[in-house]
Scaffold this motif. Structure first.
Motif, PDB file in Angstrom:
ATOM      1  N   THR A 168     -18.446  17.729  10.945  1.00  0.00           N
ATOM      2  CA  THR A 168     -17.850  16.394  10.989  1.00  0.00           C
ATOM      3  C   THR A 168     -17.656  15.894   9.566  1.00  0.00           C
ATOM      4  O   THR A 168     -18.576  15.906   8.758  1.00  0.00           O
ATOM      5  N   VAL A 169     -16.436  15.472   9.295  1.00  0.00           N
ATOM      6  CA  VAL A 169     -16.064  14.960   7.979  1.00  0.00           C
ATOM      7  C   VAL A 169     -15.922  13.447   8.103  1.00  0.00           C
ATOM      8  O   VAL A 169     -15.211  12.949   8.979  1.00  0.00           O
ATOM      9  N   ASN A 170     -16.629  12.709   7.253  1.00  0.00           N
ATOM     10  CA  ASN A 170     -16.586  11.245   7.252  1.00  0.00           C
ATOM     11  C   ASN A 170     -15.886  10.736   6.001  1.00  0.00           C
ATOM     12  O   ASN A 170     -16.143  11.237   4.917  1.00  0.00           O
ATOM     13  N   ASN A 171     -15.049   9.726   6.177  1.00  0.00           N
ATOM     14  CA  ASN A 171     -14.457   9.071   5.021  1.00  0.00           C
ATOM     15  C   ASN A 171     -15.362   7.900   4.646  1.00  0.00           C
ATOM     16  O   ASN A 171     -15.359   6.864   5.297  1.00  0.00           O
ATOM     17  N   VAL A 172     -16.145   8.064   3.596  1.00  0.00           N
ATOM     18  CA  VAL A 172     -17.091   7.037   3.144  1.00  0.00           C
ATOM     19  C   VAL A 172     -16.462   6.101   2.109  1.00  0.00           C
ATOM     20  O   VAL A 172     -17.122   5.184   1.646  1.00  0.00           O
ATOM     21  N   ASP A 188     -13.455   3.346   0.648  1.00  0.00           N
ATOM     22  CA  ASP A 188     -12.766   2.169   1.176  1.00  0.00           C
ATOM     23  C   ASP A 188     -11.248   2.307   1.055  1.00  0.00           C
ATOM     24  O   ASP A 188     -10.516   1.336   0.994  1.00  0.00           O
ATOM     25  N   PHE A 189     -10.784   3.541   1.017  1.00  0.00           N
ATOM     26  CA  PHE A 189      -9.357   3.845   0.957  1.00  0.00           C
ATOM     27  C   PHE A 189      -9.103   5.110   1.776  1.00  0.00           C
ATOM     28  O   PHE A 189     -10.017   5.910   2.009  1.00  0.00           O
ATOM     29  N   PRO A 190      -7.868   5.308   2.257  1.00  0.00           N
ATOM     30  CA  PRO A 190      -7.560   6.512   3.028  1.00  0.00           C
ATOM     31  C   PRO A 190      -7.578   7.751   2.137  1.00  0.00           C
ATOM     32  O   PRO A 190      -7.286   7.675   0.942  1.00  0.00           O
ATOM     33  N   PHE A 234      -5.648  17.128   7.028  1.00  0.00           N
ATOM     34  CA  PHE A 234      -5.547  15.897   7.811  1.00  0.00           C
ATOM     35  C   PHE A 234      -5.846  14.695   6.934  1.00  0.00           C
ATOM     36  O   PHE A 234      -6.353  14.822   5.822  1.00  0.00           O
ATOM     37  N   GLU A 235      -5.505  13.517   7.454  1.00  0.00           N
ATOM     38  CA  GLU A 235      -5.739  12.261   6.769  1.00  0.00           C
ATOM     39  C   GLU A 235      -6.816  11.486   7.503  1.00  0.00           C
ATOM     40  O   GLU A 235      -6.919  11.567   8.733  1.00  0.00           O
ATOM     41  N   LEU A 236      -7.637  10.741   6.753  1.00  0.00           N
ATOM     42  CA  LEU A 236      -8.681   9.908   7.354  1.00  0.00           C
ATOM     43  C   LEU A 236      -8.620   8.501   6.770  1.00  0.00           C
ATOM     44  O   LEU A 236      -8.582   8.332   5.549  1.00  0.00           O
ATOM     45  N   LEU A 237      -8.633   7.519   7.657  1.00  0.00           N
ATOM     46  CA  LEU A 237      -8.711   6.129   7.234  1.00  0.00           C
ATOM     47  C   LEU A 237     -10.140   5.801   6.813  1.00  0.00           C
ATOM     48  O   LEU A 237     -11.075   6.515   7.195  1.00  0.00           O
ATOM     49  N   PRO A 238     -10.334   4.723   6.052  1.00  0.00           N
ATOM     50  CA  PRO A 238     -11.687   4.337   5.637  1.00  0.00           C
ATOM     51  C   PRO A 238     -12.616   4.159   6.845  1.00  0.00           C
ATOM     52  O   PRO A 238     -12.240   3.573   7.850  1.00  0.00           O
ATOM     53  N   GLY A 239     -13.839   4.721   6.730  1.00  0.00           N
ATOM     54  CA  GLY A 239     -14.841   4.584   7.785  1.00  0.00           C
ATOM     55  C   GLY A 239     -14.638   5.482   8.996  1.00  0.00           C
ATOM     56  O   GLY A 239     -15.453   5.479   9.914  1.00  0.00           O
ATOM     57  N   LYS A 240     -13.578   6.259   9.034  1.00  0.00           N
ATOM     58  CA  LYS A 240     -13.302   7.130  10.182  1.00  0.00           C
ATOM     59  C   LYS A 240     -13.873   8.520   9.925  1.00  0.00           C
ATOM     60  O   LYS A 240     -14.206   8.892   8.811  1.00  0.00           O
TER      61      LYS A 240
END
Length: 132
Positions: A59-63, A65-67, A89-95
């Motif tokens: 699992t990859v987390n975006n920690v 505050d930007f995508p 892939f792209e991840l939004l903040p917190g996703k």
């Protein structure tokens, strides 16, 4: 700034005799201890026989505050056995997103130890991205 995250994938391919001996050890109730002295986070697949396949999740987390844009790359002697459910892939903040890592050992694989490094390049996205 974002950086490259690395995870080591470890596998030992056993011969048919080795797989039978391992099964006997498991049935006997003996405990197995695996120790890793790796610089990066290990993703162990432990022992597999020829023709077997197994999947692990990362699992990859975006920690931030930007995508971010995530690009996965494999390097090492296990690379031809590995498939990833998503390599870019792209991840939004917190996703977060879970990647399936599948190893399929070919019937003709050599007995021995295999390792690869799964590198995740993380880059900041400037502008907007679609909401997933």
């Amino acid at each position: 700034y974002p950086e490259r995250m690395k995870n080591t994938i470890y596998l030992e391919v056993l011969s048919d005799e080795g797989m039978r001996a391992r099964q006997e050890i498991i049935q006997s109730g003996a405990k197995q201890v695996f120790v890793y002295f790796q610089k990066f986070n290990p993703i162990p697949f432990y022992y597999m026989g020829r023709g077997e396949s197994r999947t692990r999740n990362l699992t990859v987390n975006n920690v931030y505050d930007f995508p971010v844009q995530i690009d996965a790359m494999l390097d090492g002697n296990l690379t031809s056995f590995v498939s990833l459910s998503d390599e870019s892939f792209e991840l939004l903040p917190g996703k977060n997103k879970t990647i399936d890592i599948t190893i399929a050992v070919p019937q003709g694989a050599q007995v021995g130890n295999y390792t690869s490094v799964l590198a995740l390049d993380v880059r900041r996205i400037i502008g907007s991205i679609k909401n997933d």
